[in-house]
Design a protein around this motif. Structure first.
Motif, PDB file in Angstrom:
ATOM      1  N   THR A 188     -15.957 -47.013   7.703  1.00 14.30           N
ATOM      2  CA  THR A 188     -17.311 -47.302   8.159  1.00 14.30           C
ATOM      3  C   THR A 188     -17.277 -48.204   9.383  1.00 14.30           C
ATOM      4  OG1 THR A 188     -18.201 -47.042   5.935  1.00 14.30           O
ATOM      5  CG2 THR A 188     -19.516 -48.333   7.470  1.00 14.30           C
ATOM      6  N   VAL A 189     -16.437 -49.227   9.344  1.00 15.83           N
ATOM      7  CA  VAL A 189     -16.287 -50.130  10.486  1.00 15.83           C
ATOM      8  C   VAL A 189     -15.791 -49.347  11.703  1.00 15.83           C
ATOM      9  CG1 VAL A 189     -15.005 -52.125  11.391  1.00 15.83           C
ATOM     10  CG2 VAL A 189     -15.960 -52.196   9.077  1.00 15.83           C
ATOM     11  N   LEU A 190     -14.862 -48.431  11.500  1.00 16.28           N
ATOM     12  CA  LEU A 190     -14.347 -47.618  12.596  1.00 16.28           C
ATOM     13  C   LEU A 190     -15.464 -46.790  13.241  1.00 16.28           C
ATOM     14  CD1 LEU A 190     -11.897 -46.443  14.212  1.00 16.28           C
ATOM     15  CD2 LEU A 190     -11.812 -44.665  12.464  1.00 16.28           C
ATOM     16  N   VAL A 191     -16.261 -46.127  12.429  1.00 14.78           N
ATOM     17  CA  VAL A 191     -17.343 -45.294  12.975  1.00 14.78           C
ATOM     18  C   VAL A 191     -18.363 -46.158  13.707  1.00 14.78           C
ATOM     19  CG1 VAL A 191     -19.283 -43.809  12.363  1.00 14.78           C
ATOM     20  CG2 VAL A 191     -17.047 -43.423  11.340  1.00 14.78           C
ATOM     21  N   ARG A 192     -18.724 -47.283  13.123  1.00 10.92           N
ATOM     22  CA  ARG A 192     -19.689 -48.164  13.781  1.00 10.92           C
ATOM     23  C   ARG A 192     -19.121 -48.728  15.085  1.00 10.92           C
ATOM     24  NH1 ARG A 192     -22.007 -51.208   8.392  1.00 10.92           N
ATOM     25  NH2 ARG A 192     -23.133 -49.383   7.607  1.00 10.92           N
ATOM     26  N   THR A 193     -17.842 -49.028  15.098  1.00  9.76           N
ATOM     27  CA  THR A 193     -17.189 -49.519  16.313  1.00  9.76           C
ATOM     28  C   THR A 193     -17.226 -48.431  17.386  1.00  9.76           C
ATOM     29  OG1 THR A 193     -15.759 -50.971  15.019  1.00  9.76           O
ATOM     30  CG2 THR A 193     -15.042 -50.469  17.252  1.00  9.76           C
ATOM     31  N   LYS A 201     -22.852 -39.197  18.179  1.00 10.47           N
ATOM     32  CA  LYS A 201     -23.369 -39.277  16.808  1.00 10.47           C
ATOM     33  C   LYS A 201     -23.125 -37.974  16.052  1.00 10.47           C
ATOM     34  CE  LYS A 201     -26.736 -42.925  17.355  1.00 10.47           C
ATOM     35  NZ  LYS A 201     -28.118 -43.354  17.215  1.00 10.47           N
ATOM     36  N   ASP A 202     -23.244 -36.844  16.737  1.00  6.07           N
ATOM     37  CA  ASP A 202     -22.943 -35.560  16.096  1.00  6.07           C
ATOM     38  C   ASP A 202     -21.467 -35.501  15.717  1.00  6.07           C
ATOM     39  OD1 ASP A 202     -25.555 -34.791  16.453  1.00  6.07           O
ATOM     40  OD2 ASP A 202     -25.154 -33.465  18.153  1.00  6.07           O
ATOM     41  N   ARG A 203     -20.615 -35.968  16.623  1.00  2.00           N
ATOM     42  CA  ARG A 203     -19.181 -35.999  16.357  1.00  2.00           C
ATOM     43  C   ARG A 203     -18.876 -36.893  15.157  1.00  2.00           C
ATOM     44  NH1 ARG A 203     -16.533 -38.296  21.163  1.00  2.00           N
ATOM     45  NH2 ARG A 203     -18.048 -36.950  22.145  1.00  2.00           N
ATOM     46  N   ALA A 204     -19.544 -38.048  15.101  1.00  2.00           N
ATOM     47  CA  ALA A 204     -19.333 -38.968  13.975  1.00  2.00           C
ATOM     48  C   ALA A 204     -19.742 -38.319  12.655  1.00  2.00           C
ATOM     49  CB  ALA A 204     -20.113 -40.262  14.192  1.00  2.00           C
ATOM     50  N   VAL A 205     -20.853 -37.586  12.653  1.00  2.38           N
ATOM     51  CA  VAL A 205     -21.296 -36.905  11.435  1.00  2.38           C
ATOM     52  C   VAL A 205     -20.255 -35.870  11.006  1.00  2.38           C
ATOM     53  CG1 VAL A 205     -22.989 -35.253  10.527  1.00  2.38           C
ATOM     54  CG2 VAL A 205     -23.767 -37.292  11.706  1.00  2.38           C
ATOM     55  N   VAL A 225     -28.390 -44.460   9.365  1.00  3.39           N
ATOM     56  CA  VAL A 225     -29.454 -43.478   9.567  1.00  3.39           C
ATOM     57  C   VAL A 225     -29.861 -42.938   8.204  1.00  3.39           C
ATOM     58  CG1 VAL A 225     -28.669 -42.818  11.886  1.00  3.39           C
ATOM     59  CG2 VAL A 225     -27.824 -41.563   9.917  1.00  3.39           C
ATOM     60  N   SER A 226     -30.911 -42.138   8.178  1.00  2.00           N
ATOM     61  CA  SER A 226     -31.371 -41.558   6.918  1.00  2.00           C
ATOM     62  C   SER A 226     -30.517 -40.354   6.532  1.00  2.00           C
ATOM     63  CB  SER A 226     -32.828 -41.120   7.044  1.00  2.00           C
ATOM     64  OG  SER A 226     -32.925 -40.008   7.918  1.00  2.00           O
ATOM     65  N   SER A 227     -30.580 -39.983   5.266  1.00  2.83           N
ATOM     66  CA  SER A 227     -29.860 -38.796   4.792  1.00  2.83           C
ATOM     67  C   SER A 227     -30.370 -37.545   5.500  1.00  2.83           C
ATOM     68  CB  SER A 227     -30.030 -38.645   3.279  1.00  2.83           C
ATOM     69  OG  SER A 227     -29.426 -39.725   2.615  1.00  2.83           O
ATOM     70  N   ALA A 228     -31.664 -37.500   5.756  1.00  2.00           N
ATOM     71  CA  ALA A 228     -32.237 -36.348   6.457  1.00  2.00           C
ATOM     72  C   ALA A 228     -31.662 -36.233   7.870  1.00  2.00           C
ATOM     73  CB  ALA A 228     -33.758 -36.458   6.506  1.00  2.00           C
ATOM     74  N   ALA A 229     -31.476 -37.363   8.529  1.00  2.00           N
ATOM     75  CA  ALA A 229     -30.902 -37.352   9.874  1.00  2.00           C
ATOM     76  C   ALA A 229     -29.463 -36.828   9.844  1.00  2.00           C
ATOM     77  CB  ALA A 229     -30.941 -38.746  10.485  1.00  2.00           C
ATOM     78  N   VAL A 230     -28.709 -37.200   8.810  1.00  2.00           N
ATOM     79  CA  VAL A 230     -27.337 -36.710   8.679  1.00  2.00           C
ATOM     80  C   VAL A 230     -27.336 -35.203   8.469  1.00  2.00           C
ATOM     81  CG1 VAL A 230     -25.279 -36.745   7.205  1.00  2.00           C
ATOM     82  CG2 VAL A 230     -26.360 -38.886   7.873  1.00  2.00           C
ATOM     83  N   ARG A 231     -28.198 -34.721   7.578  1.00  2.00           N
ATOM     84  CA  ARG A 231     -28.252 -33.277   7.334  1.00  2.00           C
ATOM     85  C   ARG A 231     -28.652 -32.524   8.602  1.00  2.00           C
ATOM     86  NH1 ARG A 231     -30.087 -35.199   2.299  1.00  2.00           N
ATOM     87  NH2 ARG A 231     -32.249 -35.170   2.970  1.00  2.00           N
ATOM     88  N   THR A 232     -29.636 -33.036   9.324  1.00  2.00           N
ATOM     89  CA  THR A 232     -30.083 -32.381  10.549  1.00  2.00           C
ATOM     90  C   THR A 232     -28.976 -32.364  11.589  1.00  2.00           C
ATOM     91  OG1 THR A 232     -32.367 -33.042  10.127  1.00  2.00           O
ATOM     92  CG2 THR A 232     -31.805 -32.455  12.394  1.00  2.00           C
ATOM     93  N   ARG A 233     -28.352 -33.524  11.806  1.00  2.61           N
ATOM     94  CA  ARG A 233     -27.261 -33.592  12.779  1.00  2.61           C
ATOM     95  C   ARG A 233     -26.096 -32.694  12.376  1.00  2.61           C
ATOM     96  NH1 ARG A 233     -27.127 -36.850  16.930  1.00  2.61           N
ATOM     97  NH2 ARG A 233     -28.643 -38.526  17.098  1.00  2.61           N
TER      98      ARG A 233
END
Length: 169
Positions: free
Chosen positions: A65-70, A115-119, A139-147
Motif C-alpha cells: 500500500t505504501v508503495l502504491v501511494r508513493t 491510477k489505472d496502472r495502479a488498479v 478511492v471508493s470501490s466503485a471507482a476501482v471497479r470502473t477504473r
C-alpha cells in the motif's frame, strides 16, 4: 533471545524487497531506476514506523500500500516532469520469459494513466480485492471497479483484443 527492531526490519526488508521491486517495475512500466527509488522510499517509510508494526496486521500488505501511494504521489509531484524516451530503458535479461511478451505488456501498461496502472497492478498482479485496492488508493470501490473495466479495455485494445497471441505455446 528477542531480536532488536532493526534486526526485525532488516529481515522484513530482505524478504520483501524483491516482491516490492517487481510490483514497482510494473507500476513504472519497466523503469527500473524509478522502481528502485520507489522501493527505497517505501522501505524508508516502513522503517520510520516499524516500532508501531505490532498495530499493523499485515506488514507485507501495508508495504504494498505504501508503495502504491508513493508511486501515485510521485506522479502528482510537480518535480516529476521527466518524459519517457522512445527507446526502452536498460533491462535485466529475462530468464525463461518471452521478451516480446514482456515488452508488449510493459508498453501496454505504460500507455495507461498512473491510477489505472495502479488498479491493474493491485487487482491482478497483487491479487487484491476491490476493497483492498480502494483502501490502498484512497478511492471508493466503485471507482476501482470502473477504473479496472476501463483499464482492461484499454489493455485489450492495445494488445489487439487478446494476449493469447503473446502467450508461450
Amino acid at each position: 533471545m528477542r531480536k532488536s527492531r532493526a534486526d526485525e526490519f532488516q529481515e522484513f526488508a530482505s524478504a520483501r524487497t524483491g516482491h516490492l521491486f517487481r510490483s514497482a517495475c510494473l507500476l513504472t512500466s519497466g523503469d527500473t531506476h524509478l522502481a528502485e527509488d520507489l522501493v527505497q522510499e517505501t522501505l524508508g517509510r516502513m522503517y520510520a514506523l516499524w516500532g508501531r508494526v505490532q498495530r499493523i496486521g499485515n506488514p507485507a500488505a501495508y508495504a504494498q500500500t505504501v508503495l502504491v501511494r508513493t508511486f501515485l504521489s510521485h506522479r502528482r509531484r510537480a518535480s516529476a516532469t521527466e518524459r519517457p524516451l522512445g527507446e526502452l530503458p536498460d533491462r535485466a535479461p529475462a530468464t525463461g520469459d518471452d521478451p516480446a511478451l514482456r515488452i508488449a505488456l510493459l508498453d501496454a501498461l505504460a500507455a495507461l494513466a498512473p491510477k489505472d496502472r495502479a488498479v491493474i497492478v493491485l487487482r491482478y498482479w497483487e491479487d487484491r480485492s476491490v476493497e483492498e485496492t480502494a483502501d490502498a488508493m484512497h478511492v471508493s470501490s466503485a471507482a476501482v471497479r470502473t477504473r479496472s473495466v476501463r483499464a482492461l479495455g484499454k489493455l485489450r485494445e492495445r494488445l489487439g483484443g487478446s494476449i493469447v497471441e503473446f502467450a508461450p505455446r
